[in-house]
Design a protein around this motif. Sequence first.
Motif, short mmCIF file in Angstrom:
data_model
loop_
_atom_site.label_atom_id
_atom_site.label_comp_id
_atom_site.label_asym_id
_atom_site.label_seq_id
_atom_site.Cartn_x
_atom_site.Cartn_y
_atom_site.Cartn_z
N LYS A 98 0.71 -1.20 0.17
CA LYS A 98 0.07 -0.12 -0.04
C LYS A 98 1.04 1.35 -0.08
O LYS A 98 0.25 2.21 0.44
CB LYS A 98 -1.04 -0.13 1.40
N LEU A 99 1.97 1.15 -0.45
CA LEU A 99 2.98 2.27 -0.56
C LEU A 99 2.81 3.02 -1.67
O LEU A 99 2.98 4.34 -1.63
CB LEU A 99 4.54 1.79 -0.40
N PHE A 100 2.32 2.43 -2.94
CA PHE A 100 2.35 3.11 -3.96
C PHE A 100 0.79 3.33 -4.65
O PHE A 100 0.13 2.40 -4.15
CB PHE A 100 3.25 2.20 -5.15
N SER A 101 0.59 4.11 -5.53
CA SER A 101 -0.62 4.10 -6.12
C SER A 101 -0.41 3.29 -7.33
O SER A 101 0.61 2.34 -7.41
CB SER A 101 -0.82 5.41 -6.64
N ILE A 102 -1.52 2.96 -8.21
CA ILE A 102 -1.57 2.18 -9.12
C ILE A 102 -0.33 2.50 -10.25
O ILE A 102 0.22 1.37 -10.86
CB ILE A 102 -3.00 2.20 -9.99
N THR A 103 0.00 3.34 -10.34
CA THR A 103 1.23 4.25 -11.25
C THR A 103 2.59 3.33 -10.78
O THR A 103 3.39 2.78 -11.51
CB THR A 103 1.61 5.62 -11.35
N GLY A 104 2.66 3.23 -9.49
CA GLY A 104 4.03 2.88 -8.95
C GLY A 104 4.09 1.09 -9.18
O GLY A 104 4.83 0.58 -9.32
N VAL A 107 4.74 0.73 -12.71
CA VAL A 107 6.32 0.76 -13.01
C VAL A 107 7.02 -0.34 -12.84
O VAL A 107 7.68 -1.04 -13.41
CB VAL A 107 6.81 2.10 -12.35
N LEU A 108 6.87 -0.99 -11.37
CA LEU A 108 7.43 -2.18 -11.13
C LEU A 108 7.04 -3.37 -11.91
O LEU A 108 8.00 -4.18 -12.54
CB LEU A 108 7.08 -2.40 -9.53
N VAL A 111 9.08 -3.10 -15.33
CA VAL A 111 10.77 -3.16 -15.09
C VAL A 111 10.72 -4.64 -14.89
O VAL A 111 11.71 -5.15 -15.66
CB VAL A 111 11.05 -2.47 -14.12
N ILE A 138 15.11 -1.42 -18.77
CA ILE A 138 14.65 -0.94 -17.63
C ILE A 138 13.95 0.69 -17.53
O ILE A 138 12.99 0.64 -17.11
CB ILE A 138 15.72 -1.06 -16.46
N VAL A 139 14.72 1.35 -18.42
CA VAL A 139 14.26 2.70 -18.80
C VAL A 139 12.93 2.64 -19.61
O VAL A 139 11.84 3.22 -19.34
CB VAL A 139 15.46 3.39 -19.65
N THR A 142 10.13 1.48 -17.22
CA THR A 142 9.90 2.48 -16.40
C THR A 142 8.88 3.45 -17.05
O THR A 142 7.70 3.68 -16.66
CB THR A 142 11.13 3.25 -15.83
N ILE A 143 9.30 3.78 -18.40
CA ILE A 143 8.29 4.90 -18.84
C ILE A 143 7.20 4.19 -19.40
O ILE A 143 5.90 4.65 -19.13
CB ILE A 143 9.14 5.40 -20.45
N VAL A 146 4.84 4.05 -16.47
CA VAL A 146 4.04 5.12 -15.86
C VAL A 146 2.95 5.55 -16.77
O VAL A 146 1.76 5.56 -16.18
CB VAL A 146 5.13 6.52 -16.13
#
Lengths: 166, 362, 124
Positions: A98-104, A107-108, A111, A138-139, A142-143, A146
Amino acid sequence: MKTKRIACLGLFIALAFVLSYVEFLLPLNIGIPGAKVGLANLVVMVALYTLGKKDAALLSFVRVVLVGLTFGNLAMLLYSLAGAILSFLAMLIAKRTKLFSITGVSVLGGVFHNVGQIIVAMLVLETGSLLYYLPFLIVIGTISGVVIGLLSGMITARVGRLFDIK
Amino acid sequence: MKRFKIISAVIILALIALILAVQYRGKSDVSVNNGSNKELSKYTINFLDVFDTSTDITGFATSKEEFDKEANLIKEKLTYYNNLYDIYNEYDGLSNIKTINDNAGVQPVKVSSDIIDMLEFGKDMYELTDGKVNIAMGSVLKIWHDYREAGLDSPETASVPALFDLQEAAKHCNINDLIIDKDKSTVYLQDANMSLDVGSIAKGYAVQRVLEYCKANGMNNILFSVGGNIAGLGARADGDNFKIAIQNPDLESSNPYIEKVEISDGQCVVSSGDYQRFYEVDGKRYCHIINPDTLFPAEGFAGVSVITDDSAKADALSTALFNMSIEEGQAFVEKLDGVEAMWVYHDGTKEYSKNFKDSVIE
Amino acid sequence: MKKNDFYLIIGILIATAIVVIFSNIITRKDTAGAVAVVTIDGSEYGRFPLDRDVTERIEHSDGAYNVLSIHDGICEITEASCRDQICVHHMSVQYNGQTIVCLPNKLVVTIENSNNDDIDGATH
């Protein structure tokens, strides 16, 4: 609510399949093996946030096998499966914390999808030279993570209720 | 929050740019992609053990280990042929060309079919080149070999063999005295004073056999360079033809290569020249290729290169052409299918056969 | 998006950047530039970077020698005890995979990590 769940799942699988096909038609040709935007991950994300983790896992697995058998070969199926499993586990854990929003979370997922693919490719081809591509992947992961994350956030907020069977 | 977002976005973009820039600069340019997502790298090994020359094997493989495995197989094969076709050394339990020579006029020697086939090929080449390539000329070549060795050891006392001695030796160079019995798998030299010298064909013949061995064993994308003999199997990993440089016979020249050519799958390039092995007497160069007609080193050219699809033939033909005049050579090449040649004179000027230039690059 | 999302993205990228930079520094050490690798009878004698001018007298166990000279980014054998002197006459080398061979002394000089001159092999 069982029927609705099954219907939703079927719909999602079909959608993921179509998005994979779109991606297959428009490959991200930047000279890096395995680089993908991961459009289908959009569906997996939405499913994860609306249907729950079990159905999302099933969806992810069925999609990979279907797409692999239809458009790819055994090697491709293997890479995708490794990527999908690793990415799904990463997203699941990220969501749990629960640390991140759906975007985080997305991203994980992006990656780790690429990391998983390249690890299997390295094992299969017995060459370490693919490691060179990892930073690029990885780049890209990540993009695309997001973008997919923002999109699936919007979709979940707007139409999520329709599928919300919980 | 808005400020935080903007700063974060800038940091993210900067990091992405940094990663891409650093990683892209570090890209090695030896790796090539052969299209199937399998990374092939170019490897070369060099060894000095066979045919008294320097051998380079160049190959494209996914790993050094894989390449070494293939290269070692190739080396093993080349060593096998080297020992078999050796005229100077004996090997335990092996009947080779030296064994045949030692038994000249004494008895037939039972030998491997790899020797029989090579000697039969030598006879064919004698026919084809009208005697310009004669593997039965060992007696004459031995005299030159001994004088060359002595001349290299002490350049002050280097001398040229007497014509009389050479003419005496030349009486024992009849290829028909080489009796091959295929059924019994024996070879007999019926003139006790004759000997075989397979230097003009053995190397090329061995390369051709090894090439076929590699092909049969599924190897690909390999380039052999055994002294002046170059033969390619398949193409480069990027699918292009192998690109071969032909050494400038003028070793002092600032231009190391006299020509660059490309060869397609199975083609080979062989050069013969007076720069490869020679000694000097009173400032005059005497090379290792001896013209059977004059019994003296051929002097017409600095080098001759042949492109064709059989390394064994190419080796013999380049020697033959070196021993012919340009007119004879041009007519000879014209007669043969799929053979092209380039002649280089001592002043560096070149002549080409009709289609040689099709292979030249740049 | 939460603040944590930004931290996550920045974190991933920083970790990647650090790994990339370090791996580049490490690999650059041995691919820094072209080297002339000298082997005698198959075993390595030494590696000489082409960007450092040097003259090395290579002594062999039997008293024979070759003198290796590196200058202006090229490598050549300027002197040798061998009788045929083919290595001395041999053209200087600078491109990837080029070799100078001294058969009598079993010495091979091979260029590694240099530019390719787009040639796969050369007749001798």
